[in-house]
Design a protein around this motif. Structure first.
Motif, PDB file in Angstrom:
ATOM      1  N   ALA A 117      -2.943  76.261  22.038  1.00 31.45           N
ATOM      2  CA  ALA A 117      -3.582  75.609  23.173  1.00 31.45           C
ATOM      3  C   ALA A 117      -2.533  74.892  24.008  1.00 31.45           C
ATOM      4  CB  ALA A 117      -4.636  74.610  22.698  1.00 31.45           C
ATOM      5  N   SER A 118      -2.831  74.716  25.270  1.00 32.87           N
ATOM      6  CA  SER A 118      -1.993  73.902  26.144  1.00 32.87           C
ATOM      7  C   SER A 118      -2.898  73.018  26.983  1.00 32.87           C
ATOM      8  CB  SER A 118      -1.116  74.785  27.049  1.00 32.87           C
ATOM      9  OG  SER A 118      -1.923  75.565  27.913  1.00 32.87           O
ATOM     10  N   HIS A 119      -2.365  71.897  27.411  1.00 24.69           N
ATOM     11  CA  HIS A 119      -3.131  70.966  28.235  1.00 24.69           C
ATOM     12  C   HIS A 119      -2.162  70.277  29.188  1.00 24.69           C
ATOM     13  CE1 HIS A 119      -5.625  67.541  29.426  1.00 24.69           C
ATOM     14  NE2 HIS A 119      -6.665  68.231  28.993  1.00 24.69           N
ATOM     15  N   PRO A 120      -2.516  70.169  30.471  1.00 29.36           N
ATOM     16  CA  PRO A 120      -1.576  69.614  31.449  1.00 29.36           C
ATOM     17  C   PRO A 120      -1.457  68.103  31.419  1.00 29.36           C
ATOM     18  CG  PRO A 120      -3.647  70.172  32.520  1.00 29.36           C
ATOM     19  CD  PRO A 120      -3.751  70.665  31.105  1.00 29.36           C
ATOM     20  N   GLY A 121      -2.274  67.436  30.617  1.00 31.89           N
ATOM     21  CA  GLY A 121      -2.251  65.981  30.590  1.00 31.89           C
ATOM     22  C   GLY A 121      -3.208  65.398  31.619  1.00 31.89           C
ATOM     23  N   TYR A 122      -3.235  64.083  31.691  1.00 31.95           N
ATOM     24  CA  TYR A 122      -4.150  63.374  32.575  1.00 31.95           C
ATOM     25  C   TYR A 122      -3.376  62.460  33.514  1.00 31.95           C
ATOM     26  CZ  TYR A 122      -7.789  64.818  29.281  1.00 31.95           C
ATOM     27  OH  TYR A 122      -8.635  65.559  28.493  1.00 31.95           O
ATOM     28  N   GLU A 123      -3.926  62.273  34.696  1.00 33.04           N
ATOM     29  CA  GLU A 123      -3.352  61.318  35.632  1.00 33.04           C
ATOM     30  C   GLU A 123      -3.647  59.898  35.150  1.00 33.04           C
ATOM     31  OE1 GLU A 123      -1.514  61.855  38.297  1.00 33.04           O
ATOM     32  OE2 GLU A 123      -1.559  64.039  38.070  1.00 33.04           O
ATOM     33  N   ALA A 124      -2.663  59.020  35.258  1.00 29.04           N
ATOM     34  CA  ALA A 124      -2.849  57.622  34.873  1.00 29.04           C
ATOM     35  C   ALA A 124      -1.939  56.759  35.736  1.00 29.04           C
ATOM     36  CB  ALA A 124      -2.525  57.414  33.396  1.00 29.04           C
ATOM     37  N   ASP A 125      -2.343  55.515  35.929  1.00 33.63           N
ATOM     38  CA  ASP A 125      -1.507  54.551  36.642  1.00 33.63           C
ATOM     39  C   ASP A 125      -0.499  53.981  35.648  1.00 33.63           C
ATOM     40  OD1 ASP A 125      -2.915  54.894  39.036  1.00 33.63           O
ATOM     41  OD2 ASP A 125      -4.437  53.433  38.417  1.00 33.63           O
ATOM     42  N   VAL A 126       0.682  54.621  35.578  1.00 38.80           N
ATOM     43  CA  VAL A 126       1.647  54.315  34.522  1.00 38.80           C
ATOM     44  C   VAL A 126       2.321  52.971  34.781  1.00 38.80           C
ATOM     45  CG1 VAL A 126       3.769  55.061  33.387  1.00 38.80           C
ATOM     46  CG2 VAL A 126       2.040  56.750  34.038  1.00 38.80           C
ATOM     47  N   VAL A 127       2.246  52.104  33.768  1.00 41.95           N
ATOM     48  CA  VAL A 127       2.945  50.826  33.788  1.00 41.95           C
ATOM     49  C   VAL A 127       4.113  50.854  32.810  1.00 41.95           C
ATOM     50  CG1 VAL A 127       2.730  48.353  33.270  1.00 41.95           C
ATOM     51  CG2 VAL A 127       0.881  49.560  34.469  1.00 41.95           C
ATOM     52  N   ASP A 128       3.901  51.431  31.643  1.00 43.41           N
ATOM     53  CA  ASP A 128       4.904  51.423  30.581  1.00 43.41           C
ATOM     54  C   ASP A 128       4.601  52.582  29.634  1.00 43.41           C
ATOM     55  OD1 ASP A 128       6.758  50.831  28.612  1.00 43.41           O
ATOM     56  OD2 ASP A 128       5.733  49.023  27.913  1.00 43.41           O
ATOM     57  N   THR A 129       5.583  53.458  29.406  1.00 47.66           N
ATOM     58  CA  THR A 129       5.353  54.600  28.524  1.00 47.66           C
ATOM     59  C   THR A 129       5.615  54.285  27.051  1.00 47.66           C
ATOM     60  OG1 THR A 129       7.623  55.410  28.836  1.00 47.66           O
ATOM     61  CG2 THR A 129       5.930  56.241  30.347  1.00 47.66           C
ATOM     62  N   THR A 130       6.075  53.053  26.741  1.00 46.34           N
ATOM     63  CA  THR A 130       6.311  52.684  25.342  1.00 46.34           C
ATOM     64  C   THR A 130       5.024  52.828  24.536  1.00 46.34           C
ATOM     65  OG1 THR A 130       7.960  51.072  26.070  1.00 46.34           O
ATOM     66  CG2 THR A 130       7.177  50.889  23.801  1.00 46.34           C
ATOM     67  N   GLY A 131       5.084  53.599  23.470  1.00 44.47           N
ATOM     68  CA  GLY A 131       3.925  53.778  22.601  1.00 44.47           C
ATOM     69  C   GLY A 131       3.013  54.923  22.960  1.00 44.47           C
ATOM     70  N   ALA A 132       3.277  55.606  24.092  1.00 49.64           N
ATOM     71  CA  ALA A 132       2.399  56.709  24.485  1.00 49.64           C
ATOM     72  C   ALA A 132       2.446  57.843  23.470  1.00 49.64           C
ATOM     73  CB  ALA A 132       2.779  57.219  25.868  1.00 49.64           C
ATOM     74  N   GLY A 133       3.640  58.161  22.982  1.00 48.18           N
ATOM     75  CA  GLY A 133       3.748  59.209  21.970  1.00 48.18           C
ATOM     76  C   GLY A 133       3.055  58.829  20.676  1.00 48.18           C
ATOM     77  N   ASP A 134       3.113  57.560  20.307  1.00 47.02           N
ATOM     78  CA  ASP A 134       2.439  57.094  19.098  1.00 47.02           C
ATOM     79  C   ASP A 134       0.922  57.173  19.265  1.00 47.02           C
ATOM     80  OD1 ASP A 134       5.041  56.440  18.275  1.00 47.02           O
ATOM     81  OD2 ASP A 134       4.856  54.436  19.145  1.00 47.02           O
ATOM     82  N   ALA A 135       0.444  56.845  20.461  1.00 45.19           N
ATOM     83  CA  ALA A 135      -0.983  56.972  20.738  1.00 45.19           C
ATOM     84  C   ALA A 135      -1.410  58.434  20.647  1.00 45.19           C
ATOM     85  CB  ALA A 135      -1.294  56.408  22.122  1.00 45.19           C
ATOM     86  N   PHE A 136      -0.570  59.339  21.151  1.00 50.04           N
ATOM     87  CA  PHE A 136      -0.845  60.774  21.043  1.00 50.04           C
ATOM     88  C   PHE A 136      -0.968  61.180  19.569  1.00 50.04           C
ATOM     89  CE2 PHE A 136       0.289  65.189  20.573  1.00 50.04           C
ATOM     90  CZ  PHE A 136      -0.254  65.828  21.673  1.00 50.04           C
ATOM     91  N   VAL A 137      -0.051  60.692  18.737  1.00 48.52           N
ATOM     92  CA  VAL A 137      -0.101  60.998  17.306  1.00 48.52           C
ATOM     93  C   VAL A 137      -1.430  60.541  16.706  1.00 48.52           C
ATOM     94  CG1 VAL A 137       0.884  60.443  15.048  1.00 48.52           C
ATOM     95  CG2 VAL A 137       2.390  60.989  16.960  1.00 48.52           C
ATOM     96  N   ALA A 138      -1.819  59.303  17.005  1.00 49.72           N
ATOM     97  CA  ALA A 138      -3.075  58.785  16.466  1.00 49.72           C
ATOM     98  C   ALA A 138      -4.259  59.615  16.924  1.00 49.72           C
ATOM     99  CB  ALA A 138      -3.260  57.324  16.878  1.00 49.72           C
ATOM    100  N   GLY A 139      -4.242  60.023  18.199  1.00 46.89           N
ATOM    101  CA  GLY A 139      -5.319  60.872  18.692  1.00 46.89           C
ATOM    102  C   GLY A 139      -5.364  62.211  17.979  1.00 46.89           C
ATOM    103  N   THR A 140      -4.204  62.759  17.677  1.00 44.08           N
ATOM    104  CA  THR A 140      -4.124  64.023  16.953  1.00 44.08           C
ATOM    105  C   THR A 140      -4.703  63.888  15.548  1.00 44.08           C
ATOM    106  OG1 THR A 140      -2.149  64.693  18.201  1.00 44.08           O
ATOM    107  CG2 THR A 140      -2.551  65.797  16.104  1.00 44.08           C
TER     108      THR A 140
END
Length: 319
Positions: free
Chosen positions: A249-272
């Motif tokens: 599967a592939s997904h293009p991601g979502y639009e967001a008003d980015v303030v800080d990318t710290t922890g985004a990958g960790d949040a992705f892991v938790a969602g997975t």
């Protein structure tokens, strides 16, 4: 109460800058709780799947603050260790104008380098269905042996084991040592989450991120599923024939008003982890994980922006 997920690894202090720019130009920093595994554990709690969390902090003011923070997020303290002879790790974060960040670590013989093998007992492992760890623990001290021991014992008990290399080049002597350490861990891993550039640093080859991911599936005894992230371009997932779930599967991601990318990958892991453990297929898991990751970029600090399920649903409604 039996908990089906255990997360293992560092909890530390992130110092976030008052403004973008190199660390030499920043005069003020804000203290925030952090550490990739800690972020994953808190994110899972926010997603209503509170895990056990094996971590180790110093018996110092920073460590006490972190233990209090974990408690406030509802994480049980059974495996939250207090080290009387070591300090808590500190990480100074700098941002560029797009929100991407770099780290400067103060981590010489700190508490999270001093995990000991066998701390998570066999009875606990028997009650688990999922174990997750990250690559920072492999970079120094007794934590390397302790993490590899945990992953090996979890895999031998038919736990699903997930892993995030969480490459921090400044913590490793060189790329070759990083590659060797992570490759050893992959022998016990079922689900790998990695950024495209991390797959390249690990020595996998291919024309594009999907070929890189398929190279991981060719490792003997290694992961059967790879989630490869591409920053603002979304992510892909590739599951091999030995996986409990199947498909690409592939997904293009979502639009967001980015303030800080710290922890985004960790949040992705938790969602997975949350989605797969609930029985969702690879395509739905990828969409859910991308939404969790996107929502986590909308405020400063790794833990502060970790979303609950309503925030994830709000992001997904923009699709």
């Amino acid at each position: 109460m039996t908990r089906e997920i255990l997360v293992a690894g560092e909890t530390l202090i992130d110092f976030l800058p008052e403004r973008p720019g190199p660390i030499s130009s920043v005069e003020q920093f804000d203290r925030r709780p952090g550490g990739a595994p800690a972020n994953v554990a808190v994110a899972l709690a926010r997603l209503e799947q509170t895990p056990l969390f094996w971590t180790r902090v110093g018996d110092d003011p920073f460590g006490r603050y972190l233990r209090k923070t974990l408690d406030e997020h509802g994480l049980p303290d059974r495996f939250v260790e207090r080290d009387p002879d070591a300090k808590t790790t500190l990480a100074f974060v700098t941002h560029d104008e797009t929100g991407d960040r770099e780290f400067s670590f103060y981590r010489d013989a700190t508490a999270d380098t001093r995990f000991q093998p066998g701390r998570v007992d066999g009875t606990t492992l028997e009650d688990l269905e999922w174990v997750h760890a990250g690559g920072v623990a492999l970079s120094s001290g007794s934590s390397r042996e302790a993490t590899l021991d945990l992953l090996e014992r979890a895999a031998s008990r038919d736990c699903t084991v997930s892993f995030d290399p969480n490459a921090r080049p400044e913590l490793w002597p060189d790329e070759g040592v990083f590659r060797e350490g992570v490759r050893e861990a992959l022998e016990h891993v079922d689900v790998l989450k990695a950024a495209e550039e991390e797959l390249e640093a690990l020595g996998f080859e291919g024309d594009g991120v999907e070929e890189l991911a398929r190279g991981v599936l060719d490792v003997d005894g290694g992961p059967s599923t790879v989630f490869a992230t591409r920053g603002g371009e979304g992510a892909i997932a590739v599951a091999g024939g030995d996986a409990a779930w199947s498909g690409t599967a592939s997904h293009p991601g979502y639009e967001a008003d980015v303030v800080d990318t710290t922890g985004a990958g960790d949040a992705f892991v938790a969602g997975t982890i949350a989605a797969l453990s609930e029985g969702r297929d690879v395509e739905e898991t990828l969409a859910f994980a991308n939404a969790v990751g996107a929502a986590a970029t909308t405020a400063a600090g790794a833990m502060a922006a970790l979303p609950d399920r309503e925030a994830v649903r709000a992001i997904r409604r923009t699709e």
